[in-house]
Motif scaffolding. Structure first.
Motif, short mmCIF file in Angstrom:
data_model
loop_
_atom_site.label_atom_id
_atom_site.label_comp_id
_atom_site.label_asym_id
_atom_site.label_seq_id
_atom_site.Cartn_x
_atom_site.Cartn_y
_atom_site.Cartn_z
N ASN A 85 -6.77 -48.00 -16.74
CA ASN A 85 -7.27 -49.36 -16.98
C ASN A 85 -7.11 -50.25 -15.74
O ASN A 85 -7.18 -51.47 -15.84
CB ASN A 85 -6.59 -49.98 -18.19
CG ASN A 85 -5.09 -50.01 -18.07
OD1 ASN A 85 -4.52 -49.67 -17.04
ND2 ASN A 85 -4.43 -50.43 -19.14
N THR A 126 -7.31 -51.70 -22.61
CA THR A 126 -7.65 -52.51 -21.44
C THR A 126 -6.38 -53.10 -20.84
O THR A 126 -5.32 -53.13 -21.48
CB THR A 126 -8.62 -53.65 -21.82
OG1 THR A 126 -7.98 -54.49 -22.77
CG2 THR A 126 -9.92 -53.10 -22.37
N SER A 143 -10.52 -55.28 -17.18
CA SER A 143 -11.13 -54.22 -17.97
C SER A 143 -10.67 -52.86 -17.48
O SER A 143 -9.90 -52.74 -16.55
CB SER A 143 -12.65 -54.32 -17.90
OG SER A 143 -13.06 -54.19 -16.57
#
Length: 84
Positions: free
Chosen positions: A57, A32, A17
């Motif tokens: 990310n 992501t 994530s």
């Protein structure tokens, strides 16, 4: 002989994530780390002298185009082939 240096035992990020929302303050939010366009995320920390950058990310992007995902998966360098 024991070393006086301690290894960092902090728990690595889990999953693929984004960094916490506090880190991703721009709009639109970064893709992501498991998105096909993961390299489009904003640079959080650049270290060109060492050949890598940390993206928003949590992806580590190396100058040879290799990548290290937050879950520890390695993506091999994927430079374009030279044209003749």
């Amino acid at each position: 002989m024991e070393s006086s240096h301690q290894l960092d035992t902090a728990t690595p990020p889990t999953g693929t994530s984004q960094m916490p929302d506090a880190e991703c303050t721009h709009t639109p939010k970064c893709p992501t780390a498991d998105s096909p366009d993961r390299e489009a995320a904003q640079v959080v920390s650049a270290h060109p002298e060492q050949g890598w950058s940390l993206l928003c990310n949590a992806l580590v992007l190396f100058e040879d185009t290799g990548e290290l995902l937050p879950d520890g998966q390695i993506i091999a360098p994927h430079r374009p082939l030279a044209t003749v």
